[in-house]
Scaffold this active site. Sequence first.
Site, PDB file in Angstrom:
ATOM      1  N   SER A 280     -17.307  40.352  84.395  1.00  0.00           N
ATOM      2  CA  SER A 280     -18.141  40.521  83.198  1.00  0.00           C
ATOM      3  C   SER A 280     -19.560  39.999  83.395  1.00  0.00           C
ATOM      4  O   SER A 280     -20.369  40.026  82.478  1.00  0.00           O
ATOM      5  CB  SER A 280     -17.488  39.806  82.011  1.00  0.00           C
ATOM      6  OG  SER A 280     -17.230  38.448  82.337  1.00  0.00           O
TER       7      SER A 280
ATOM      8  N   ASN B 110     -11.194  30.456  77.862  1.00  0.00           N
ATOM      9  CA  ASN B 110     -10.943  31.115  76.577  1.00  0.00           C
ATOM     10  C   ASN B 110     -11.697  30.460  75.424  1.00  0.00           C
ATOM     11  O   ASN B 110     -12.313  31.141  74.601  1.00  0.00           O
ATOM     12  CB  ASN B 110      -9.440  31.139  76.274  1.00  0.00           C
ATOM     13  CG  ASN B 110      -8.673  31.968  77.279  1.00  0.00           C
ATOM     14  OD1 ASN B 110      -9.270  32.643  78.114  1.00  0.00           O
ATOM     15  ND2 ASN B 110      -7.349  31.922  77.213  1.00  0.00           N
TER      16      ASN B 110
ATOM     17  N   THR C  99     -32.841  63.379  41.865  1.00  0.00           N
ATOM     18  CA  THR C  99     -31.381  63.351  41.997  1.00  0.00           C
ATOM     19  C   THR C  99     -31.035  64.712  42.595  1.00  0.00           C
ATOM     20  O   THR C  99     -31.718  65.709  42.279  1.00  0.00           O
ATOM     21  CB  THR C  99     -30.658  63.192  40.636  1.00  0.00           C
ATOM     22  OG1 THR C  99     -30.985  64.307  39.813  1.00  0.00           O
ATOM     23  CG2 THR C  99     -31.055  61.904  39.921  1.00  0.00           C
ATOM     24  N   HIS C 100     -30.052  64.775  43.449  1.00  0.00           N
ATOM     25  CA  HIS C 100     -29.694  66.017  44.160  1.00  0.00           C
ATOM     26  C   HIS C 100     -30.884  66.579  44.938  1.00  0.00           C
ATOM     27  O   HIS C 100     -30.976  67.781  45.147  1.00  0.00           O
ATOM     28  CB  HIS C 100     -29.173  67.085  43.190  1.00  0.00           C
ATOM     29  CG  HIS C 100     -28.177  66.577  42.202  1.00  0.00           C
ATOM     30  ND1 HIS C 100     -26.828  66.509  42.452  1.00  0.00           N
ATOM     31  CD2 HIS C 100     -28.351  66.064  40.956  1.00  0.00           C
ATOM     32  CE1 HIS C 100     -26.203  65.994  41.396  1.00  0.00           C
ATOM     33  NE2 HIS C 100     -27.104  65.710  40.474  1.00  0.00           N
TER      34      HIS C 100
ATOM     35  N   SER D 198     -45.905  67.469  70.364  1.00  0.00           N
ATOM     36  CA  SER D 198     -45.027  68.439  71.006  1.00  0.00           C
ATOM     37  C   SER D 198     -45.689  68.883  72.301  1.00  0.00           C
ATOM     38  O   SER D 198     -46.916  68.968  72.391  1.00  0.00           O
ATOM     39  CB  SER D 198     -44.836  69.632  70.079  1.00  0.00           C
ATOM     40  OG  SER D 198     -44.485  70.770  70.827  1.00  0.00           O
TER      41      SER D 198
ATOM     42  N   LYS E 277     -48.430  69.854  66.222  1.00  0.00           N
ATOM     43  CA  LYS E 277     -47.320  69.017  65.760  1.00  0.00           C
ATOM     44  C   LYS E 277     -47.602  67.523  65.802  1.00  0.00           C
ATOM     45  O   LYS E 277     -48.203  67.012  66.732  1.00  0.00           O
ATOM     46  CB  LYS E 277     -46.092  69.271  66.642  1.00  0.00           C
ATOM     47  CG  LYS E 277     -45.457  70.594  66.362  1.00  0.00           C
ATOM     48  CD  LYS E 277     -44.585  70.527  65.139  1.00  0.00           C
ATOM     49  CE  LYS E 277     -43.367  71.373  65.410  1.00  0.00           C
ATOM     50  NZ  LYS E 277     -42.168  70.854  64.930  1.00  0.00           N
TER      51      LYS E 277
ATOM     52  N   ASN F 208     -44.858  64.627  65.065  1.00  0.00           N
ATOM     53  CA  ASN F 208     -43.448  64.512  64.690  1.00  0.00           C
ATOM     54  C   ASN F 208     -43.031  63.089  64.313  1.00  0.00           C
ATOM     55  O   ASN F 208     -43.524  62.130  64.888  1.00  0.00           O
ATOM     56  CB  ASN F 208     -42.562  64.984  65.849  1.00  0.00           C
ATOM     57  CG  ASN F 208     -42.771  66.453  66.165  1.00  0.00           C
ATOM     58  OD1 ASN F 208     -43.088  67.242  65.274  1.00  0.00           O
ATOM     59  ND2 ASN F 208     -42.622  66.817  67.420  1.00  0.00           N
TER      60      ASN F 208
ATOM     61  N   GLU G 235     -36.569  59.634  63.159  1.00  0.00           N
ATOM     62  CA  GLU G 235     -35.399  60.414  63.599  1.00  0.00           C
ATOM     63  C   GLU G 235     -34.516  59.591  64.540  1.00  0.00           C
ATOM     64  O   GLU G 235     -33.288  59.636  64.458  1.00  0.00           O
ATOM     65  CB  GLU G 235     -35.864  61.704  64.288  1.00  0.00           C
ATOM     66  CG  GLU G 235     -36.431  62.703  63.298  1.00  0.00           C
ATOM     67  CD  GLU G 235     -37.148  63.877  63.976  1.00  0.00           C
ATOM     68  OE1 GLU G 235     -37.007  64.053  65.203  1.00  0.00           O
ATOM     69  OE2 GLU G 235     -37.851  64.601  63.261  1.00  0.00           O
TER      70      GLU G 235
ATOM     71  N   TYR H 296      -5.339  34.806  73.387  1.00  0.00           N
ATOM     72  CA  TYR H 296      -6.359  35.529  74.134  1.00  0.00           C
ATOM     73  C   TYR H 296      -5.741  36.634  74.988  1.00  0.00           C
ATOM     74  O   TYR H 296      -4.697  36.464  75.600  1.00  0.00           O
ATOM     75  CB  TYR H 296      -7.150  34.573  75.052  1.00  0.00           C
ATOM     76  CG  TYR H 296      -8.170  35.313  75.891  1.00  0.00           C
ATOM     77  CD1 TYR H 296      -9.420  35.622  75.371  1.00  0.00           C
ATOM     78  CD2 TYR H 296      -7.858  35.769  77.174  1.00  0.00           C
ATOM     79  CE1 TYR H 296     -10.342  36.344  76.119  1.00  0.00           C
ATOM     80  CE2 TYR H 296      -8.766  36.487  77.928  1.00  0.00           C
ATOM     81  CZ  TYR H 296     -10.019  36.774  77.384  1.00  0.00           C
ATOM     82  OH  TYR H 296     -10.928  37.490  78.114  1.00  0.00           O
TER      83      TYR H 296
ATOM     84  N   GLN I 205     -12.707  40.938  76.058  1.00  0.00           N
ATOM     85  CA  GLN I 205     -13.954  40.956  76.805  1.00  0.00           C
ATOM     86  C   GLN I 205     -14.818  42.151  76.373  1.00  0.00           C
ATOM     87  O   GLN I 205     -16.037  42.140  76.541  1.00  0.00           O
ATOM     88  CB  GLN I 205     -13.636  41.021  78.297  1.00  0.00           C
ATOM     89  CG  GLN I 205     -14.842  41.106  79.199  1.00  0.00           C
ATOM     90  CD  GLN I 205     -14.475  40.848  80.648  1.00  0.00           C
ATOM     91  OE1 GLN I 205     -14.164  39.726  81.021  1.00  0.00           O
ATOM     92  NE2 GLN I 205     -14.475  41.885  81.462  1.00  0.00           N
TER      93      GLN I 205
ATOM     94  N   LYS J   8     -18.236  42.176  74.056  1.00  0.00           N
ATOM     95  CA  LYS J   8     -19.613  41.818  74.391  1.00  0.00           C
ATOM     96  C   LYS J   8     -20.576  42.985  74.469  1.00  0.00           C
ATOM     97  O   LYS J   8     -21.609  42.999  73.781  1.00  0.00           O
ATOM     98  CB  LYS J   8     -19.639  41.001  75.678  1.00  0.00           C
ATOM     99  CG  LYS J   8     -19.088  39.643  75.383  1.00  0.00           C
ATOM    100  CD  LYS J   8     -18.786  38.774  76.528  1.00  0.00           C
ATOM    101  CE  LYS J   8     -17.810  37.725  76.038  1.00  0.00           C
ATOM    102  NZ  LYS J   8     -16.469  38.287  75.663  1.00  0.00           N
TER     103      LYS J   8
HETATM  104  N1  ARG Z   1     -15.060  37.243  80.578  1.00  0.00           N
HETATM  105  C1  ARG Z   1     -14.009  36.799  79.710  1.00  0.00           C
HETATM  106  C2  ARG Z   1     -14.225  37.363  78.302  1.00  0.00           C
HETATM  107  O1  ARG Z   1     -15.316  37.771  78.024  1.00  0.00           O
HETATM  108  C3  ARG Z   1     -14.000  35.315  79.653  1.00  0.00           C
HETATM  109  C4  ARG Z   1     -12.687  34.705  79.332  1.00  0.00           C
HETATM  110  C5  ARG Z   1     -11.784  34.833  80.487  1.00  0.00           C
HETATM  111  N2  ARG Z   1     -10.506  34.253  80.235  1.00  0.00           N
HETATM  112  C6  ARG Z   1      -9.434  34.623  80.901  1.00  0.00           C
HETATM  113  N3  ARG Z   1      -8.336  34.081  80.555  1.00  0.00           N
HETATM  114  N4  ARG Z   1      -9.493  35.522  81.812  1.00  0.00           N
HETATM  115  O2  ARG Z   1     -13.349  37.437  77.506  1.00  0.00           O
END
Ligand code: ARG
Length: 459
Positions: free
Chosen positions: A23, A110, A155-156, A277, A283, A285, A290, A317, A322, A325
């Site tokens: 990660s 964890n 409205t509408h 454009s 144009k 825009n 958007e 956990y 993970q 994130k």
């Molecule tokens: N990269 C892990 C996460 O974002 C960290 C926790 C890892 N814990 C484990 N028991 N592998 O969740």
Amino acid sequence: MAQLWGGRFTKETDKLVYNFNASISFDKRFYEQDIRGSIAHVTMLAKQGILTDEEKTQIIDGLEGIRRDVENGTLEITDEYEDIHSFVEANLIDRIGDAGKKLHTGRSRNDQVALDMKLYTRDEIIELDGLLKEMLTVLLKLMKENTETYMPGFTHLQKAQPITLAHHMGAYFEMFKRDRSRMKDIYKRMNLCPLGAGALAGTTYPLDREYTAELLGFDGPTLNSMDSVSDRDYLIELLSAMSTVMMHLSRFAEEVIIWNSNEYKFVEIDDAYSTGSSIMPQKKNPDIAELVRGKTGRVYGALMSLLTTMKGIPLAYNKDMQEDKELVFDAIDTTKGCLALFTGMIRTMQFNKERMEESARHGFTNATDAADYLVNHGVPFRDAHGIVGRLVLYCIDRKIALDDMSLEEFKAISPVFEEDIYDAISMKTCVEMRNTIGAPGKEAMEKVIKEEEAYLASE
Ligand code: ARG
């Protein structure tokens, strides 16, 4: 491949597996929070006599050195580490030797990752709140300047009754004000410290969880170690609140796009916030509006994604978590970016006030007021509705507005009309008569503006 858990294994992890599992590419973003959490952890360990003061000082110096070197670019966070926690610990051991190996006493990744994510999110909620406040400041300025800028209310998407630009902007003020209060709620609810929950069942060391919570600015420790390491509710709440911010921005964007169209021309977006454009030279825009409307989908997607990820996870956990994130980081970046850009666009946008007023005059937005005039002269409302309906038809035939009719023409349809009908259905009267709190009348608007000013000054 730098891992924290090689002891039990006899084979190297397959490279593809390693990459799939790692990660570091995204959790490096919270290196600062990881270090901040570790400093609090060792400070507590020393206070409890689990580490010596000497070890504590060595570890904290080492951690601060890592933070400094990452910040000044001499230490690069590379993909050879599994995650940011491994990166920090490995570098610490490199720098200070054996004392570094004690950093992880009484802690698991964890509870560590649960803490890092909370620290990171907390900082971001404050930033989101600041951006929302800036939007509110721009809106309040527009409200103050435009209590007599008349425009059609719809409205509408059909012209309904006249309002003012202040009133229209005031609607968005209320939406973003609620968004701020949602941010505040989430912050308050999530602000409990998971550190000390260990892998899932606490630890046998005499940790002082109240103390670490206090060091890190939390209101206290979380109360169940299983929940502490597996709670992602606050991220779901944040994604939901950001989805609502984006929904509000997207509605606003849609209006800006309509107002900016050749047919409406209610606004002119500043050159700095529009694009051209490649083929059509004429144009200009509304791409920013958007894109904001388009990016709303990404943030909604993140909410659905995390809800789905979490729905089948048994306690406590699991690695599925993970996945929180990248989703949350992207949604935060997107929402913050959209808020900042949109605020800039609104701040610099020109409102074509004559055109807005003209549009209000020509859409029979005063028809209700004409009916109210008759009611005030003793005509039952249902009859008045019918009479004004006929007036409208008459005007449509002649391509004129109600106020363009002569008194004779009015009288031909109903003898109740007198000279004062013109004043009764003027744009100014239509708006100014509406003075109950929350309505567009200047007096009512000014009361609201005062209240909102006090609110912005206080929070
Ligand atoms: N990269 C892990 C996460 O974002 C960290 C926790 C890892 N814990 C484990 N028991 N592998 O969740």
